[in-house]
Design an enzyme around this catalytic site. Structure first.
Site, PDB file in Angstrom:
ATOM      1  N   HIS A  90       7.472 -27.120  -1.207  1.00 31.90           N
ATOM      2  CA  HIS A  90       6.970 -28.261  -1.730  1.00 31.90           C
ATOM      3  C   HIS A  90       5.813 -27.445  -2.603  1.00 31.90           C
ATOM      4  O   HIS A  90       4.922 -28.448  -3.099  1.00 31.90           O
ATOM      5  CB  HIS A  90       6.162 -29.058  -0.704  1.00 31.90           C
ATOM      6  CG  HIS A  90       7.374 -29.657   0.077  1.00 31.90           C
ATOM      7  ND1 HIS A  90       7.904 -30.957  -0.127  1.00 31.90           N
ATOM      8  CD2 HIS A  90       7.959 -29.294   0.989  1.00 31.90           C
ATOM      9  CE1 HIS A  90       8.831 -31.213   0.845  1.00 31.90           C
ATOM     10  NE2 HIS A  90       8.976 -30.072   1.533  1.00 31.90           N
TER      11      HIS A  90
ATOM     12  N   LYS B 101     -14.024   0.968  -3.850  1.00 32.59           N
ATOM     13  CA  LYS B 101     -15.006   1.300  -2.850  1.00 32.59           C
ATOM     14  C   LYS B 101     -16.057   1.998  -3.713  1.00 32.59           C
ATOM     15  O   LYS B 101     -17.147   1.952  -3.326  1.00 32.59           O
ATOM     16  CB  LYS B 101     -14.248   2.140  -1.645  1.00 32.59           C
ATOM     17  CG  LYS B 101     -13.656   1.422  -0.732  1.00 32.59           C
ATOM     18  CD  LYS B 101     -13.091   2.349   0.464  1.00 32.59           C
ATOM     19  CE  LYS B 101     -12.106   1.612   1.226  1.00 32.59           C
ATOM     20  NZ  LYS B 101     -11.606   2.500   2.302  1.00 32.59           N
TER      21      LYS B 101
ATOM     22  N   GLU C 123       0.780  -1.155   0.080  1.00 30.46           N
ATOM     23  CA  GLU C 123      -0.119   0.027   0.083  1.00 30.46           C
ATOM     24  C   GLU C 123       1.061   1.408   0.018  1.00 30.46           C
ATOM     25  O   GLU C 123       0.475   2.354  -0.573  1.00 30.46           O
ATOM     26  CB  GLU C 123      -0.913   0.053   1.067  1.00 30.46           C
ATOM     27  CG  GLU C 123      -2.320   0.533   0.935  1.00 30.46           C
ATOM     28  CD  GLU C 123      -3.259   0.325   2.072  1.00 30.46           C
ATOM     29  OE1 GLU C 123      -4.184  -0.648   1.728  1.00 30.46           O
ATOM     30  OE2 GLU C 123      -3.393   0.699   3.087  1.00 30.46           O
TER      31      GLU C 123
END
Ligand code: PA5
Length: 428
Positions: free
Chosen positions: A302, A416, A281
């Site tokens: 793995h 948003k 951010e």
């Protein structure tokens, strides 16, 4: 006492001396700008001087509030998202016992109805309180969770009881949550104006949940003070934060656009989540920024080991290793030895883990992935304070080197706006 250290010894082949030194030369000025609040995002650098401006932690008030709350509450639901929950979750996960019941639970960091349903069911058998954390006081996810969990409280406790069980942590004077806390007379703590969400771990945002979980927040703060002192008073060449910032920005300039934060201790997985938010951010803007990724080894060797060793060469790795585990276990001898493990009998599991680290580090370096190692003497409050402050100050410096404001997040608003318009929120 030993401090956290940074081992750069295995990246010699990747160092471009001229570039590294030119980045290093810029560091003292960037640090000075952070200290004097003199550059991009200067209004959000209130956390930088850990050794001076310490009143904002509200530490004594936190400790007495936690003690009072614990007289009636055995489970605290911390409601928050992003910087309002990742730091405290990181510290609590790192220091807790894995299998004993957790006294701190989290909500409001997702929009998952089953999660809230199951939590409400679980809380029926607990004496619970709520710590609602939001700097803006208007974030949708925590607001929804708070409204719901308050209704769960209403079905269980009287209105006087409810007031004594809710703690609000928010802006000093503004926002819906500040208003609500005042109207309902909830006990409250403030987040200073000059400290943003992802840099708020050393304010009540991080300290309150960590103290409720039973950890020593004074030691945690001591660690941050020590690291602050170290960063501000080391020679440029020996400065741990300067070295990390120069290393990662040098790699970025060379086309290595992805930083893997790897640990060999899954208890640090949420430190990685916190770190991803901090760097992602702070740096990802204006078409720039290293992409932060986290992995937990040996588990992820793995699954992702192949790509790291052999895939596209746009990666560099930062390892966090813990020198001394809290508990270690010796591998026993088996008479039949059908699993062929007797060659390890008498060795400890941590020793095997460390050999996995050494082996993978060597392999990744020889496969073209530079690796630096951050060494923690052990996992405790003090070193976690050092580590988180180290990352925060490095992130501020790194943003300045990149030429971005490391303290804003304008891009987060785009989703948003779309979501609010789809939800038909008034004004959108
Ligand atoms: O770093 C930030 O500022 C954000 O990630 C916030 O922490 C996050 O969006 C939560 O915001 P708030 O505390 O206002 O609810």
């Amino acid at each position: 006492m030993e401090d956290i250290s940074l081992d750069l010894s295995s990246i010699n082949d990747f160092i471009d001396k001229e570039l590294y030194n030119s980045l290093l030369a810029k560091m003292p000025e960037c640090l000075d700008n952070l200290r004097k609040a003199n550059s991009l995002g200067a209004n959000y650098t209130g956390w930088v001087n850990q050794d001076v401006d310490f009143e904002y932690t509200q530490i004594d008030k936190i400790i007495s509030s936690v003690n009072r709350l614990k007289e009636k509450v055995n489970t605290l639901v911390v409601i928050g998202i992003g910087g309002s929950y990742l730091g405290s979750k990181a510290i609590i996960d790192a220091l807790s016992n894995d299998f004993s019941n957790s006294s701190v639970l989290f909500a409001g960091h997702n929009l998952n109805s089953s999660y809230l349903h199951n939590l409400a069911e679980y809380l029926q058998s607990r004496e619970f309180g709520i710590c609602i954390i939001s700097k803006s006081g208007t974030t949708t996810e925590p607001a929804i969770a708070f409204r719901f969990l308050k209704s769960v409280m209403e079905s269980k406790y009287s209105s006087t009881e409810i007031k004594e069980r809710i703690i609000a942590i928010t802006d000093k004077s503004e926002g819906a949550l500040r208003q609500l806390a005042e109207n309902e007379s909830y006990e409250s703590f403030y987040i200073p104006d000059n400290i943003g969400g992802r840099y708020s771990i050393f304010t009540p945002v991080g300290l309150y949940p960590i103290a409720f979980a039973g950890f020593d927040i004074k030691q945690f703060l001591e660690g941050s003070i020590r690291m602050c002192d170290k960063v501000f008073n080391s020679e440029t060449i020996d400065n741990i934060a300067f070295s990390y910032v120069c290393y990662r920005n040098m790699m970025y300039s060379k086309g290595k656009k992805i930083e893997i934060l790897a640990n060999y201790n899954y208890k640090l997985n949420f430190v990685s989540e916190w770190w991803k938010q901090l760097f992602g951010e702070s740096e990802g803007k204006d078409g720039k920024g290293i992409f932060p990724v986290s992995l937990c080894f040996s588990t992820d060797l793995h699954s992702m080991g192949q790509y790291i060793q052999d895939g596209e060469r746009h990666l560099f790795e930062t390892l966090i290793s813990v020198k001394k585990p809290k508990n270690d276990i010796l591998i026993s001898k088996d008479i039949e030895n059908l699993d062929n493990l007797n060659y390890l009998s008498g060795q400890s599991i941590d020793y095997v883990n460390k050999m996995a680290l050494k082996g993978a580090k060597k392999a990744h370096v020889s496969g073209g992935v530079p690796v630096v190692e951050i060494l923690l003497p052990c996992l405790n409050e003090y070193y976690m304070g050092q580590l988180l402050y180290f990352f925060m100050i490095s992130c501020g410096l790194s943003g300045y080197i990149l030429g971005v404001n490391p303290f804003d997040q304008p891009g987060v608003e785009d989703y948003k706006r779309n979501m609010f318009s789809l939800l038909k929120k008034p004004g959108f």
